[in-house]
Each structure stands twice: as C-alpha cells, then as structure tokens.
Design an enzyme around this catalytic site. Structure first.
Site, PDB file in Angstrom:
ATOM      1  N   THR A 138      93.675   5.583  42.441  1.00 31.67           N
ATOM      2  CA  THR A 138      93.235   4.201  42.591  1.00 31.67           C
ATOM      3  C   THR A 138      91.723   4.101  42.718  1.00 31.67           C
ATOM      4  OG1 THR A 138      93.308   2.287  44.098  1.00 31.67           O
ATOM      5  CG2 THR A 138      93.620   4.452  45.081  1.00 31.67           C
ATOM      6  N   TYR A 163      94.889   3.306  52.781  1.00 28.69           N
ATOM      7  CA  TYR A 163      95.472   3.451  51.447  1.00 28.69           C
ATOM      8  C   TYR A 163      94.549   4.264  50.546  1.00 28.69           C
ATOM      9  CZ  TYR A 163      96.625   2.293  46.632  1.00 28.69           C
ATOM     10  OH  TYR A 163      96.890   2.376  45.285  1.00 28.69           O
TER      11      TYR A 163
END
Length: 359
Positions: A138, A163
């Site tokens: 990501t 995250y």
C-alpha cells in the site's frame, strides 16, 4: 498441541497432490475484492488459481470455479498442507485487514494479522518450495510525504498508522527471505476502485464501506447520508484532497506482469501502482453525479487529522520493470463501479442484507 481432528485433516491433505497442467498460483485472500479479481484475471491469462481464504471478509461465490481452501494464513500446518496438495509455482498474498481507522483503535489486530501472520505465511510457503511471491502492499507505507509531488519508490518510508506500519513490516519480512531464496515483488497500491465486467460477477461487497467511490454511489442512490467532504481549503485546484485512483483491472494486470517478471528470473523489487493522475474528492463526486444524471448529496466539514492534500503515484518503475501500463481512467472506474452496484450480485450480498431493499 494439535488435536486429533486437525491432524487427521492435514494427513488427508498431504498425499493428495493435485496435478494441474497450468502453473498453479496460490492466492491468499482470493475471496475478497482485489483477490477475486486476481483469480478471474489469472484464469483468463492461462494460470490455475487456487484460493486460500478464511472467509472472514471474503465470499465463496467470489472465487468462481477456482479451488477454495478455507483456513488462516497464519496456520503454518494448514498452509504447508495446501502447498503440498497443489504445489504452487508462486504465491500472491492479498489477505489483510485494510481499515486505517480501525488499525488506530486496535493496532495489535493489524500488526498480528498483516505482519506476524504474513511473515509466517511467507516462511511456510518458502519451506514448502514456493520461491516467488507477489505482495499486496500500500501507499500507506509512505505516510505523510514531505512534499506535494508524485511519490516515487525513493520517497521515505514513514507510515503514520498501524495499517501502513503492518504492511511495511510485511514487505521487510518478505525481502529478508531473499537471502533464503524467495524472490518477490511488493506492489504499493494507491486507490483501487472499479470492477470487472458484469459477467464476471465480482466487485466490492463488504461492510462497512470506507472507500470513497462506493460511498459516493451509496449516497447517490439514497442508501447512505450525504457524502462527507473533509477539508475544502487544501492547496489544490478546488480545495479538496487529491488522490490517484487506479482501476482494479489495471491493478491486477500489474500483478500478472509481476508474476511473469519473476518467472523470467526478475529480481526482488517494490513498485508503486497508480496512474500518475490525481482527482479531487469533488471531481469524484461530480463524476458519479454525471453518470447518474443527478447531483450527489454532500456536506462539507473540517480536515481530518493526517490527511495529506495530495497523494499521486509515480509508477515509472512498474512501467519500466514490469512492462505494465494502466489503460483506464476515472470514467471507466465510475462506470464499472456503478454497473456493479446496480447488479444482481451486489443487491443480493450487500443491499438486501444491509438495507432490506435493492435501491
């Protein structure tokens, strides 16, 4: 100690090696949004996808005709048994928790699942003879970039939430296995959106929905309140935050390209996946409204803490290394997303259970 029923299950799996004429690709999280598109695309590209999914957030129907093994990526004996059964040529790892806000509230959940279990998966797969991996990473690994410019892979890695931290640690764990023979490509997504053609029967089908485009569509259909626009005073053309949206089919095309790159002997790498074209929140909202022929209800509010004004990818490395080129823009993303959200599968799996009505 593993109980007798589990030992029996693994014993039954080990001797049953499945022979397939096409290269087998083990896809973790293949019953989820992006993973299911990988299953669909790999089958069309001449591979034999095999799905490993816990079904915590995935759907059985999303894997189509591909074999589905239900279990946890952190369960090493189970993963080993699946690898023995199918003898995959490569691993694609999509299984992860993805909600940034939840990761802040429950960091242990994200570090444990997205990093610790991923590391165990990579190690177990390598021990079973899998020496090639494509990892779903990501742009959150970059955190808050120090300057407003397209983000290259040389941008400092400084995640600002658990995250992003969990994905960065997983990248590092995978790269470290290179010394033991694992070659890998980590693909850093920007904003994946859209859906495959309607006949594929797959798309975003989860709740709660946190991605902008499906949230705008739900607001436009009158199923959710007005879409919130957080921050209208950024140094951008219309004052709202700018993001790089990439069609899920272009995203998956990069995974197929990364797989071929490794099968041709390519070295371990990390690449950004984006279009290099940013769109503001208001541009996205307006695009959905144009395609629906009606304005989308919206409300404005203050900036959210930690939201950068602009996140746009420089994907030159993926173009050069993988020979990959995105082919779709915001128009195609919105059209395909609307088709999916209006389709029978979405009505059955999300709208009726969630709202008690189809629109």
């Amino acid at each position: 100690m593993i109980g007798f029923p589990r030992i029996f299950r693994y014993f039954r799996l080990y001797p049953r090696v499945v022979r397939m004429s096409k290269p087998v690709i083990l896809i973790t999280g293949g019953a989820g949004y992006i993973g299911s598109h990988a299953v669909w695309a790999l089958a069309r590209a001449g591979y034999a996808p095999v799905v490993l999914d816990s079904l915590v957030n995935g759907h059985r129907w999303a894997v189509g005709d591909a074999p589905l093994e239900v279990g946890d990526v952190g369960d090493a004996p189970f993963v080993r048994a699946v690898c023995e059964k199918y003898r995959p040529a490569a691993l694609m790892h999509f299984a992860a928790f993805i909600e940034v806000g939840e990761s802040v509230k429950d960091p242990e959940k994200y570090i444990g699942n997205n990093f610790t279990k991923a590391q165990r998966l990579f190690e177990t797969a390598l021990e079973a003879g899998v020496t090639q991996a494509v990892f779903s990473s990501t742009a959150a690994v970059y955190g808050m970039p120090p300057r407003v410019a397209p983000i290259t892979e040389d941008t400092p890695l400084a995640p600002i939430n658990p995250y992003g931290e969990s994905k960065l640690r997983a990248e590092q764990a995978l790269r470290a296995l290179g010394e033991k023979g694992m070659r890998s490509v980590s693909l850093r997504y920007f904003n994946a959106a859209g859906a495959a053609p309607e006949e594929a029967g797959i798309g975003e089908a989860h709740w709660p929905e946190s991605h902008l485009i499906p949230r705008v569509i739900l607001a436009a259909l009158g199923l959710e309140p007005a879409i919130g626009i957080f921050g209208t005073d950024y140094a951008t053309p219309d004052g709202t935050a700018v993001r790089d949206y990439i069609h899920v089919l272009d995203l998956i095309a990069a995974h197929v390209a990364a797989l071929r790159y490794m099968m041709e002997g390519g070295a371990t790498a990390a690449c950004n996946l984006g279009t290099g074209q940013g769109y503001s929140v208001r541009e996205v909202v307006d695009a959905v409204g144009r395609h629906l022929g009606a304005p989308v209800p919206q409300k404005t509010g203050p900036r959210r803490e930690g939201d950068p004004p602009q996140l746009v990818a420089d994907a030159a490395l993926a173009r050069r290394l993988l020979g990959w080129q995105p082919e779709r823009g915001l128009t195609e993303i919105v059209q395909s997303a609307l088709a999916w959200h209006r389709g029978a599968r979405y009505r059955e799996t999300v709208l009726l259970p969630r709202y008690g009505k189809a629109s």
